[in-house]
Scaffold this motif. Structure first.
Motif, PDB file in Angstrom:
ATOM      1  N   GLU A 129       0.726  -1.171   0.094  1.00  0.00           N
ATOM      2  CA  GLU A 129      -0.004   0.077  -0.069  1.00  0.00           C
ATOM      3  C   GLU A 129       0.949   1.371  -0.082  1.00  0.00           C
ATOM      4  OE1 GLU A 129      -3.472   1.964   2.767  1.00  0.00           O
ATOM      5  OE2 GLU A 129      -2.789   0.248   3.416  1.00  0.00           O
ATOM      6  N   ALA A 130       2.010   1.203   0.770  1.00  0.00           N
ATOM      7  CA  ALA A 130       2.804   2.365   0.871  1.00  0.00           C
ATOM      8  C   ALA A 130       3.363   2.472  -0.703  1.00  0.00           C
ATOM      9  CB  ALA A 130       3.782   2.047   1.762  1.00  0.00           C
ATOM     10  N   ILE A 131       3.771   1.437  -1.223  1.00  0.00           N
ATOM     11  CA  ILE A 131       4.606   1.586  -2.454  1.00  0.00           C
ATOM     12  C   ILE A 131       3.721   2.244  -3.632  1.00  0.00           C
ATOM     13  CG2 ILE A 131       5.658   0.499  -4.417  1.00  0.00           C
ATOM     14  CD1 ILE A 131       6.751  -1.612  -2.301  1.00  0.00           C
ATOM     15  N   GLU A 132       2.485   1.900  -3.577  1.00  0.00           N
ATOM     16  CA  GLU A 132       1.314   2.274  -4.306  1.00  0.00           C
ATOM     17  C   GLU A 132       1.084   3.743  -4.183  1.00  0.00           C
ATOM     18  OE1 GLU A 132      -1.981  -0.397  -3.728  1.00  0.00           O
ATOM     19  OE2 GLU A 132      -1.124  -1.821  -5.183  1.00  0.00           O
ATOM     20  N   TYR A 133       0.897   4.057  -2.923  1.00  0.00           N
ATOM     21  CA  TYR A 133       0.609   5.535  -2.819  1.00  0.00           C
ATOM     22  C   TYR A 133       1.997   6.218  -2.999  1.00  0.00           C
ATOM     23  CZ  TYR A 133      -0.013   9.806   0.012  1.00  0.00           C
ATOM     24  OH  TYR A 133      -0.323  11.000   0.420  1.00  0.00           O
ATOM     25  N   SER A 134       3.072   5.921  -2.898  1.00  0.00           N
ATOM     26  CA  SER A 134       4.383   6.553  -3.179  1.00  0.00           C
ATOM     27  C   SER A 134       4.460   6.695  -4.481  1.00  0.00           C
ATOM     28  CB  SER A 134       5.626   6.064  -2.377  1.00  0.00           C
ATOM     29  OG  SER A 134       5.291   6.072  -0.988  1.00  0.00           O
ATOM     30  N   VAL A 135       4.255   5.634  -5.436  1.00  0.00           N
ATOM     31  CA  VAL A 135       4.366   5.769  -6.845  1.00  0.00           C
ATOM     32  C   VAL A 135       3.218   6.970  -7.269  1.00  0.00           C
ATOM     33  CG1 VAL A 135       3.840   4.678  -9.032  1.00  0.00           C
ATOM     34  CG2 VAL A 135       5.257   3.484  -7.355  1.00  0.00           C
ATOM     35  N   ILE A 146      -2.857  14.123  -0.132  1.00  0.00           N
ATOM     36  CA  ILE A 146      -1.316  14.247   0.334  1.00  0.00           C
ATOM     37  C   ILE A 146      -1.487  14.215   1.816  1.00  0.00           C
ATOM     38  CG2 ILE A 146      -0.961  16.890   0.549  1.00  0.00           C
ATOM     39  CD1 ILE A 146       1.255  16.290  -1.443  1.00  0.00           C
ATOM     40  N   GLY A 147      -2.503  14.644   2.534  1.00  0.00           N
ATOM     41  CA  GLY A 147      -2.451  14.458   4.198  1.00  0.00           C
ATOM     42  C   GLY A 147      -2.558  12.834   4.594  1.00  0.00           C
ATOM     43  N   GLU A 148      -2.678  11.996   3.838  1.00  0.00           N
ATOM     44  CA  GLU A 148      -2.544  10.714   4.025  1.00  0.00           C
ATOM     45  C   GLU A 148      -0.997  10.198   4.278  1.00  0.00           C
ATOM     46  OE1 GLU A 148      -4.693   7.936   1.699  1.00  0.00           O
ATOM     47  OE2 GLU A 148      -6.727   8.902   2.074  1.00  0.00           O
ATOM     48  N   ALA A 149      -0.246  11.034   3.583  1.00  0.00           N
ATOM     49  CA  ALA A 149       1.370  10.676   3.787  1.00  0.00           C
ATOM     50  C   ALA A 149       1.868  10.585   5.250  1.00  0.00           C
ATOM     51  CB  ALA A 149       2.114  11.574   2.825  1.00  0.00           C
ATOM     52  N   ASP A 150       2.953   9.613   5.424  1.00  0.00           N
ATOM     53  CA  ASP A 150       3.502   9.690   6.576  1.00  0.00           C
ATOM     54  C   ASP A 150       4.680  10.792   6.679  1.00  0.00           C
ATOM     55  OD1 ASP A 150       2.529   7.095   7.959  1.00  0.00           O
ATOM     56  OD2 ASP A 150       3.457   6.195   6.131  1.00  0.00           O
ATOM     57  N   ALA A 151       4.928  11.033   5.156  1.00  0.00           N
ATOM     58  CA  ALA A 151       5.982  12.296   5.002  1.00  0.00           C
ATOM     59  C   ALA A 151       5.863  12.933   3.945  1.00  0.00           C
ATOM     60  CB  ALA A 151       7.592  11.852   5.666  1.00  0.00           C
ATOM     61  N   LEU A 152       6.185  13.988   3.659  1.00  0.00           N
ATOM     62  CA  LEU A 152       6.315  14.795   2.429  1.00  0.00           C
ATOM     63  C   LEU A 152       7.677  15.379   2.159  1.00  0.00           C
ATOM     64  CD1 LEU A 152       5.307  16.433  -0.173  1.00  0.00           C
ATOM     65  CD2 LEU A 152       4.730  18.218   1.114  1.00  0.00           C
ATOM     66  N   SER A 165      12.060   8.483  -1.667  1.00  0.00           N
ATOM     67  CA  SER A 165      10.671   7.730  -1.361  1.00  0.00           C
ATOM     68  C   SER A 165      10.363   6.457  -1.564  1.00  0.00           C
ATOM     69  CB  SER A 165       9.753   8.655  -2.426  1.00  0.00           C
ATOM     70  OG  SER A 165      10.148  10.156  -2.235  1.00  0.00           O
ATOM     71  N   MET A 166      10.936   5.706  -2.960  1.00  0.00           N
ATOM     72  CA  MET A 166      10.808   4.608  -2.795  1.00  0.00           C
ATOM     73  C   MET A 166      11.297   3.502  -1.859  1.00  0.00           C
ATOM     74  SD  MET A 166       8.482   4.428  -5.517  1.00  0.00           S
ATOM     75  CE  MET A 166       8.146   6.102  -5.008  1.00  0.00           C
ATOM     76  N   TYR A 167      12.617   4.188  -1.296  1.00  0.00           N
ATOM     77  CA  TYR A 167      13.305   3.419  -0.534  1.00  0.00           C
ATOM     78  C   TYR A 167      12.408   3.249   0.901  1.00  0.00           C
ATOM     79  CZ  TYR A 167      17.080   1.710   2.841  1.00  0.00           C
ATOM     80  OH  TYR A 167      17.925   1.057   3.819  1.00  0.00           O
ATOM     81  N   GLY A 172       7.291   0.531   4.296  1.00  0.00           N
ATOM     82  CA  GLY A 172       6.116   0.497   4.824  1.00  0.00           C
ATOM     83  C   GLY A 172       5.435   1.942   5.042  1.00  0.00           C
ATOM     84  N   TYR A 173       6.535   3.036   4.513  1.00  0.00           N
ATOM     85  CA  TYR A 173       6.029   4.496   5.011  1.00  0.00           C
ATOM     86  C   TYR A 173       5.363   5.035   3.444  1.00  0.00           C
ATOM     87  CZ  TYR A 173       9.044   4.376   9.034  1.00  0.00           C
ATOM     88  OH  TYR A 173       9.644   3.913  10.094  1.00  0.00           O
ATOM     89  N   LYS A 174       4.270   5.724   3.616  1.00  0.00           N
ATOM     90  CA  LYS A 174       3.504   6.305   2.529  1.00  0.00           C
ATOM     91  C   LYS A 174       4.392   7.703   2.418  1.00  0.00           C
ATOM     92  CE  LYS A 174      -1.037   4.540   3.027  1.00  0.00           C
ATOM     93  NZ  LYS A 174      -2.466   4.654   3.176  1.00  0.00           N
ATOM     94  N   ILE A 175       4.935   7.908   1.369  1.00  0.00           N
ATOM     95  CA  ILE A 175       5.827   9.086   1.059  1.00  0.00           C
ATOM     96  C   ILE A 175       5.503   9.895  -0.070  1.00  0.00           C
ATOM     97  CG2 ILE A 175       8.060  10.070   0.632  1.00  0.00           C
ATOM     98  CD1 ILE A 175       7.803   8.558   3.304  1.00  0.00           C
ATOM     99  N   ALA A 176       5.045  11.346  -0.128  1.00  0.00           N
ATOM    100  CA  ALA A 176       4.821  11.966  -1.287  1.00  0.00           C
ATOM    101  C   ALA A 176       5.986  12.999  -1.465  1.00  0.00           C
ATOM    102  CB  ALA A 176       3.593  13.026  -0.901  1.00  0.00           C
ATOM    103  N   ASN A 177       6.310  13.241  -2.756  1.00  0.00           N
ATOM    104  CA  ASN A 177       7.536  14.018  -3.107  1.00  0.00           C
ATOM    105  C   ASN A 177       7.066  15.055  -4.045  1.00  0.00           C
ATOM    106  OD1 ASN A 177       9.113  13.482  -5.605  1.00  0.00           O
ATOM    107  ND2 ASN A 177       8.797  11.477  -4.935  1.00  0.00           N
ATOM    108  N   ILE A 178       7.424  16.281  -3.837  1.00  0.00           N
ATOM    109  CA  ILE A 178       7.330  17.405  -4.760  1.00  0.00           C
ATOM    110  C   ILE A 178       8.448  17.872  -5.348  1.00  0.00           C
ATOM    111  CG2 ILE A 178       5.931  19.657  -5.086  1.00  0.00           C
ATOM    112  CD1 ILE A 178       4.038  18.606  -2.719  1.00  0.00           C
ATOM    113  N   PRO A 179       8.634  18.044  -6.801  1.00  0.00           N
ATOM    114  CA  PRO A 179       9.972  18.868  -7.163  1.00  0.00           C
ATOM    115  C   PRO A 179       9.307  20.456  -7.018  1.00  0.00           C
ATOM    116  CG  PRO A 179       8.690  18.164  -8.908  1.00  0.00           C
ATOM    117  CD  PRO A 179       7.681  17.484  -7.742  1.00  0.00           C
TER     118      PRO A 179
END
Length: 273
Positions: A129-135, A146-152, A165-167, A172-179
């Motif tokens: 689930e974390a990988i799917e979210y992070s992708v 984006i509020g569901e993320a464990d970290a941005l 983010s993928m690492y 198991g962490y949901k990670i969002a990233n923004i350039p």
């Protein structure tokens, strides 16, 4: 020619957890007997009391059922084997013998913990689930949840946002990233998130310029471009600092750091309550 067996085959699954291990083994075994059309499987999960266990064994005796167990408790296993021997019940213990063999072979200590497989499965699905979210939330593609993320994670190009983010997602962490690009504004709802842990990635202009130059060459692009220019990179980093302050980001300098090092630093913050 094989004859159809119309006799009802009764199987009791007894476990101190949900019983999925024995159930899988039984279903795999039954595929070898396609002519058995009358099969009745009963599950007795979460057995915690010896009297409750004895009641199941007595019922198995009365109904001429085969008993398959995945019990971790040594006392329960001893009780089951003894009862089965005394009352001539077909009895299969899927756990204890293999545990003893592995323990003797490796000299490792078993957990002897009920539901270990279920916990392992829970961790597996959490990671997926974390990988799917992070992708989905990689590189600023989405902002809705984006509020569901464990970290941005935010940062300019080539500061290792996606690999990091993928690492972390694989842990198991949901990670969002923004350039961070001066010409592209971050949506207001990102700034409005309460309690979102934000990490800003940065590095020196020369370090980023060198990485971008190598990246451009790898892609067959011109080594000299606005993308690689120090003036442009300094402008991006200045903008990034402004965003870091607005988001109250914890800043990490990724220069000459491995992904594992940066991830360790982030995970340390994420584990804090």
């Amino acid at each position: 020619m094989k004859e159809n067996n119309d006799q009802v085959l009764k199987l009791f699954i007894v476990s101190d957890s949900i019983g999925e291990t024995a159930q899988r083994m039984i279903h795999a075994t039954l595929t070898q007997f396609p002519d058995l059309t009358q099969v009745e499987i009963k599950k007795f999960p979460y057995i915690k009391d010896e009297q409750e266990f004895l009641n199941v064994l007595q019922l198995a005796q009365e109904q001429h059922a085969i008993v398959a167990t995945t019990l971790v408790s040594e006392s329960f296993n001893a009780l089951g084997h003894q009862f089965a021997k005394e009352h001539d019940i077909p009895y299969v213990d899927y756990m204890s013998e293999l545990i003893r063999i592995i323990e003797n072979h490796t000299h490792a200590e078993p957990l002897m913990e009920s539901g270990a497989l279920r916990k392992l499965n829970d961790e597996y699905f959490k990671r997926i689930e974390a990988i799917e979210y992070s992708v989905k939330y990689d590189d600023g593609k989405h902002f809705t949840d984006i509020g569901e993320a464990d970290a941005l994670i935010v940062g300019v190009s080539r500061t290792s946002k996606t690999p990091l983010s993928m690492y972390l997602a694989n842990k198991g962490y949901k990670i969002a990233n923004i350039p961070l690009v001066p010409e592209v504004s971050i949506p207001d709802n990102v700034y409005q998130q309460k309690g979102l842990k934000v990490f800003g990635l940065t590095a020196s202009p020369n370090y980023i310029a060198n990485i971008r130059r190598n990246r451009a060459e790898t892609l067959g692009l011109s080594a000299e471009s606005t993308y690689n220019s120090l003036e442009r990179i300094k402008k991006e980093l200045s903008y990034a600092e402004e965003v870091f302050k607005k988001l109250n980001a914890t800043v990490i300098n990724t220069e000459y750091k491995s992904i594992e090092e940066s991830a360790f630093y982030i995970e340390k913050f994420l584990m804090q309550k």
